[in-house]
Design an enzyme around this catalytic site. Structure first.
Site, PDB file in Angstrom:
ATOM      1  N   TYR A  77      -6.694  -8.412 -12.924  1.00 59.45           N
ATOM      2  CA  TYR A  77      -5.793  -7.264 -12.806  1.00 59.45           C
ATOM      3  C   TYR A  77      -5.418  -6.786 -14.209  1.00 59.45           C
ATOM      4  CZ  TYR A  77      -5.244  -8.793  -7.903  1.00 59.45           C
ATOM      5  OH  TYR A  77      -5.457  -9.174  -6.602  1.00 59.45           O
ATOM      6  N   PHE A 222      -3.349  -5.532   1.283  1.00 55.42           N
ATOM      7  CA  PHE A 222      -3.346  -4.169   1.823  1.00 55.42           C
ATOM      8  C   PHE A 222      -2.646  -4.139   3.186  1.00 55.42           C
ATOM      9  CE2 PHE A 222      -5.604  -0.087   3.071  1.00 55.42           C
ATOM     10  CZ  PHE A 222      -4.823   0.670   2.210  1.00 55.42           C
ATOM     11  N   PRO A 223      -1.357  -4.550   3.196  1.00 54.12           N
ATOM     12  CA  PRO A 223      -0.669  -4.725   4.481  1.00 54.12           C
ATOM     13  C   PRO A 223      -0.246  -3.442   5.180  1.00 54.12           C
ATOM     14  CG  PRO A 223       0.787  -5.291   2.671  1.00 54.12           C
ATOM     15  CD  PRO A 223      -0.548  -4.998   2.056  1.00 54.12           C
ATOM     16  N   GLY A 225      -1.034  -0.415   7.346  1.00 57.36           N
ATOM     17  CA  GLY A 225      -2.101   0.104   8.198  1.00 57.36           C
ATOM     18  C   GLY A 225      -2.321   1.584   7.976  1.00 57.36           C
TER      19      GLY A 225
END
Ligand SMILES: NC(=O)c1ccc[n+]([C@@H]2O[C@H](COP(=O)([O-])OP(=O)(O)OC[C@H]3O[C@@H](n4cnc5c(N)ncnc54)[C@H](OP(=O)(O)O)[C@@H]3O)[C@@H](O)[C@H]2O)c1
Length: 301
Positions: A77, A222-223, A225
């Site tokens: 990162y 990537f929670p 939706g």
């Protein structure tokens, strides 16, 4: 205490007294649910320094003030930037803070990824993370992704050696199947699995269930939706709780399983506070079921 601020759900003073409880990594290292994902603290394309360095430092310090004691990062990162910022903002680290980092997936340029989970690279990567994070031992080190050109057992075996040398306390995997987890567990205990997952994105449901049966923490990345159907239902539930759609998506994860350890990422203190507040947001069983059905509903529309 739950406060409503500007019609948004906010919780003070932090996670210790929240409803979400915690998970004990490997049965020995307790952390609160939620954690913080430090990928978004870097520049655009997860490359270079953040646009607003002071805000990035403030986000990390505020996370700790709110009792976040699990921070996820990776050497790639930035590269290096996220780990360096964590040390700059938080060293000497408060007692109980767990920094989980990863290696084996490199970032040669903005939005680019290259594999290298060779034993020699992983050794060098762990040494680099130890130095940048100013640690003598990394609490949780995760293989970022299996390298298709390196035998998986060689990558995991190297991490097992680094553990026995005292450089790593616990080992986790990321972007893996159940078969990977089982193969790795023949070599060394695996305490966490980090895969892409949300109420609308359920490819890894069976891995979540496997983790729950085996006492392994599941860390969804990537929670939030996506998609129209997901958006409609999220908004409906969010209105009922005077919460944001993002908070509802996180609350679904917390209800999905007691081993779920979400790590929402942000570069903003305001968003961090909103995300942490989610630990006190309880969906009803009906709301939870409605959101759970999104993948089937989306397929039929
Ligand atoms: N293992 C892997 O392969 C892998 C892959 C990707 C990510 N991860 C890890 O998972 C963590 C989370 O993943 P992610 O960052 O991709 O996804 P995410 O947490 O679902 O989304 C982050 C995005 O949402 C925005 N956001 C966050 N909180 C918000 C809020 N309250 N309101 C509105 N927008 C908000 C952020 O923008 P702002 O900065 O403007 O808030 C950012 O653009 C990462 O930090 C990283 O540690 C791991």
């Amino acid at each position: 205490m739950i406060l409503l601020h500007n019609s948004r759900l906010l919780v003070m003073p932090g996670l210790t007294r929240s409803l979400a409880g915690g998970v004990a990594l490997g049965g020995e290292v307790p952390v609160h649910r939620l954690g913080f994902g430090a990928m978004r603290l870097t520049g655009e394309g997860i490359w270079g320094s953040p646009k607003n360095r002071q805000e990035a430092i403030a986000v990390l310090r505020r996370a700790v003030e709110l009792d976040v004691n699990f921070i996820d990062t990776a050497d790639s990162y930035g590269p290096n930037v996220s780990e360096e910022l964590i040390a700059e903002a938080l060293f000497p680290y408060p007692r109980g803070l767990v920094i989980a980092t990863k290696g084996g997936w490199n970032r040669p340029g903005p939005d680019q990824w290259t594999h290298d989970a060779t034993p020699s690279h992983l050794r060098a990567a762990v040494e680099g993370s130890l130095k940048r994070l100013r640690l003598e031992r990394i609490d949780l080190y995760q293989l970022h992704i299996p390298d298709p050109s390196v035998p998986f057992e060689d990558s995991v075996g190297t991490l097992a050696q680094l553990k026995s040398e005292g450089k790593i306390r616990l080992i986790g995997l990321s972007n893996v199947t159940q078969e990977h987890i089982e193969r790795a567990r023949h070599i060394v205990p695996i305490v966490s699995v980090q895969n892409r997952y949300s109420f609308a994105d359920r490819e890894w449901d069976y891995v979540v269930d496997y983790c729950e049966r085996n006492g392994i923490a599941f860390i969804p990345w990537f929670p939030l939706g996506a998609g129209r159907v997901a958006g409609e239902i999220l908004n409906q539930v969010a209105r009922a709780h005077q919460a944001s759609p993002k908070q509802v998506a996180l609350a679904w994860l917390l209800k999905r399983s007691p081993i779920m350890l979400p790590i929402p990422g942000t570069s903003s203190v305001k968003h961090l506070e909103e995300n942490v507040a989610t630990a006190s947001l309880c969906l009803t069983d009906e709301e939870y079921e409605k959101l759970s059905q999104v993948p089937q509903l989306a397929a039929t529309r």
